[in-house]
Write an enzyme that holds these catalytic residues in place. Sequence first.
Site, PDB file in Angstrom:
ATOM      1  CE  LYS A  22      -1.613   1.545   4.104  1.00 64.40           C
ATOM      2  NZ  LYS A  22      -1.247   2.965   4.330  1.00 64.40           N
ATOM      3  CG  ASN A  23       2.594   2.752   3.487  1.00 64.83           C
ATOM      4  OD1 ASN A  23       1.404   3.043   3.324  1.00 64.83           O
ATOM      5  ND2 ASN A  23       3.148   2.654   4.688  1.00 64.83           N
ATOM      6  CB  CYS A 116      -3.861  10.634  12.623  1.00 57.85           C
ATOM      7  SG  CYS A 116      -2.224   9.963  12.814  1.00 57.85           S
ATOM      8  NE  ARG A 121       1.491  10.111  10.771  1.00 64.94           N
ATOM      9  CZ  ARG A 121       1.035   9.059  10.125  1.00 64.94           C
ATOM     10  NH1 ARG A 121      -0.079   8.498  10.474  1.00 64.94           N
ATOM     11  NH2 ARG A 121       1.713   8.563   9.102  1.00 64.94           N
ATOM     12  CG  ASP A 307       3.910   1.329   9.488  1.00 63.17           C
ATOM     13  OD1 ASP A 307       3.613   2.178  10.347  1.00 63.17           O
ATOM     14  OD2 ASP A 307       3.902   1.584   8.261  1.00 63.17           O
ATOM     15  NE  ARG A 399      -6.200   4.220   6.646  1.00 64.31           N
ATOM     16  CZ  ARG A 399      -5.137   4.500   7.400  1.00 64.31           C
ATOM     17  NH1 ARG A 399      -5.236   4.539   8.708  1.00 64.31           N
ATOM     18  NH2 ARG A 399      -3.982   4.775   6.850  1.00 64.31           N
TER      19      ARG A 399
HETATM   20  C1  UD1 Z   1       4.944   6.911   6.516  1.00 61.32           C
HETATM   21  C2  UD1 Z   1       4.066   5.684   6.341  1.00 61.32           C
HETATM   22  C3  UD1 Z   1       3.630   5.145   7.697  1.00 61.32           C
HETATM   23  C4  UD1 Z   1       4.850   4.910   8.591  1.00 61.32           C
HETATM   24  C5  UD1 Z   1       5.757   6.137   8.635  1.00 61.32           C
HETATM   25  C6  UD1 Z   1       7.062   5.876   9.353  1.00 61.32           C
HETATM   26  C7  UD1 Z   1       2.976   6.058   4.205  1.00 61.32           C
HETATM   27  C8  UD1 Z   1       1.734   6.412   3.471  1.00 61.32           C
HETATM   28  N1  UD1 Z   1       2.915   6.067   5.544  1.00 61.32           N
HETATM   29  O1  UD1 Z   1       4.163   7.915   7.148  1.00 61.32           O
HETATM   30  O2  UD1 Z   1       2.926   3.933   7.490  1.00 61.32           O
HETATM   31  O3  UD1 Z   1       4.405   4.605   9.893  1.00 61.32           O
HETATM   32  O4  UD1 Z   1       6.080   6.582   7.310  1.00 61.32           O
HETATM   33  O5  UD1 Z   1       7.748   4.842   8.763  1.00 61.32           O
HETATM   34  O6  UD1 Z   1       3.989   5.756   3.605  1.00 61.32           O
HETATM   35  N2  UD1 Z   1       7.600  14.585  10.721  1.00 61.32           N
HETATM   36  C9  UD1 Z   1       7.707  15.925  11.026  1.00 61.32           C
HETATM   37  N3  UD1 Z   1       7.470  16.852  10.042  1.00 61.32           N
HETATM   38  C10 UD1 Z   1       7.122  16.485   8.766  1.00 61.32           C
HETATM   39  C11 UD1 Z   1       7.023  15.121   8.454  1.00 61.32           C
HETATM   40  C12 UD1 Z   1       7.278  14.187   9.450  1.00 61.32           C
HETATM   41  O7  UD1 Z   1       8.002  16.285  12.158  1.00 61.32           O
HETATM   42  O8  UD1 Z   1       6.929  17.378   7.924  1.00 61.32           O
HETATM   43  C13 UD1 Z   1       7.858  13.566  11.761  1.00 61.32           C
HETATM   44  C14 UD1 Z   1       6.613  12.729  12.091  1.00 61.32           C
HETATM   45  O9  UD1 Z   1       5.780  13.372  13.030  1.00 61.32           O
HETATM   46  C15 UD1 Z   1       7.255  11.472  12.632  1.00 61.32           C
HETATM   47  C16 UD1 Z   1       8.516  11.318  11.767  1.00 61.32           C
HETATM   48  O10 UD1 Z   1       8.777  12.616  11.243  1.00 61.32           O
HETATM   49  O11 UD1 Z   1       7.635  11.628  13.962  1.00 61.32           O
HETATM   50  C17 UD1 Z   1       8.392  10.349  10.620  1.00 61.32           C
HETATM   51  O12 UD1 Z   1       7.198  10.598   9.916  1.00 61.32           O
HETATM   52  P1  UD1 Z   1       7.037  10.307   8.359  1.00 61.32           P
HETATM   53  O13 UD1 Z   1       8.135   9.425   7.875  1.00 61.32           O
HETATM   54  O14 UD1 Z   1       6.812  11.584   7.641  1.00 61.32           O
HETATM   55  O15 UD1 Z   1       5.682   9.467   8.317  1.00 61.32           O
HETATM   56  P2  UD1 Z   1       4.651   9.431   7.136  1.00 61.32           P
HETATM   57  O16 UD1 Z   1       5.360   9.702   5.865  1.00 61.32           O
HETATM   58  O17 UD1 Z   1       3.456  10.261   7.487  1.00 61.32           O
END
Ligand code: UD1
Length: 420
Positions: A22-23, A116, A121, A307, A399
């Site tokens: 999915k990701n 969420c 996030r 995950d 999902r």
């Molecule tokens: C993706 C995955 C999710 C997985 C996560 C971590 C998808 C659709 N989802 O989520 O399943 O659990 O990676 O492997 O691929 N952060 C910030 N600022 C930002 C972006 C991120 O502070 O602009 C922080 C987040 O709060 C978190 C960390 O960085 O603590 C990692 O998050 P991130 O890798 O961005 O997660 P997602 O991409 O949302």
Amino acid sequence: MDFLRIRGGKKLKGSVKISGAKNAALPLIASSILAKNEVTISNIPNVKDIKTLLKLLSNLGAEFSFENSTVKIDTSTINHTKANYDIVRTMRASILTLGPLLARFGHCEVSLPGGCAIGQRPIDLHLKALKRMGANIEIKQGYVVATAKSGLKGSTIVFDKVTVTGSENIIMAAALAKGNTKIINVAKEPEVVQLCEVLNKNGIKIEGIGTDEIEIEGSEGELLDMDPFDIIPDRIEAGTYLCAGAITNSKIKIENVIPAHLEAILIKLQEMGFSLNIGDDFVEIEENMSIDPVKIATSEYPGFPTDMQAQFMALSTQADGVSVIEERLFENRFMHVSELQRMGAKITLKGNIATIEGKTNLMGADVMATDLRASSALVLAGLAAEGITNIHRIYHLDRGYENLESKLTSLGADVERLSE
Ligand code: UD1
């Protein structure tokens, strides 16, 4: 609303075919915005998040079909660029349309996803990087309003934190930018790597793929002509089924996987005493009468994936001794703890560290799913528990897990989907 009823204590056997990731599918479907032709993508899992993204793109004017795990999508008909709150609030990954829409059309509005169940996030790192590439970004009435009238400019981006969707957004934006974009501290998850490989195969030169520093040569707005491709197998679904075998003390085989992507998960299972038979595209887990406790700290790839944290917590309840699991990525990813406790698990939480005392005999109960992976931990606990477990709010599971009941049933589990 549907719920899952599991009669626990059944031994599993046989094999299960793992679906596409999915990701990986989400950013790659979003990348079709960068293409001028109809794009054909196979091995797409039939799960709610994919349908949500397709609906979002169709609302923007794209045309698609989704049959037999294959999506055909034509984004040449997109006639507006506003991703509405109604859709984005149901799936945070909708933010993956921001980079490609801005890169192609020079403007877009994407609703802010908000917090969420697993934490705040933020998307500040996505926005900061786009600004460095010359975008003007404003937040208006809950929307990210982004413009880049004369296109995005290649730049050097340093991510303060490793962000998966943040990296993907900037990679897609950089693909059409003017000049080169260097991304330092880019995510190395297999899903990010596949996005780079697909873009690279279709004319966007990317150096350093799979390392934490990549350089992308932008096409200066020229759209891609994308060849058909297949999505990589879902390493998290694979890990979840291995845990299903492990927690029920069963020998099962997962097929259609890339074992290298599962390394951190396989090593933890081995540390817990499980014997694994690892082939080119399968992994078999053997029965194991006693399980050793484990220490886990989640981290970015190639570390142990956040995950899979909830599933290993369920499994740790069956280990002989004390396991310790530290969640380092998300501040609130322990929603499954109280539900596991309702089934008899002995877990104490201190900040971001959970201590699990095993072995406990889990008892079936009514429990509530709170997020995608937390829900799968409850399924695992239900498989091992004595009696009946009813898992409510399984829309979270829908999902991200394709055909969960039928796959588990084919392995010999007693699982049925009922309506409340
Ligand atoms: C993706 C995955 C999710 C997985 C996560 C971590 C998808 C659709 N989802 O989520 O399943 O659990 O990676 O492997 O691929 N952060 C910030 N600022 C930002 C972006 C991120 O502070 O602009 C922080 C987040 O709060 C978190 C960390 O960085 O603590 C990692 O998050 P991130 O890798 O961005 O997660 P997602 O991409 O949302």
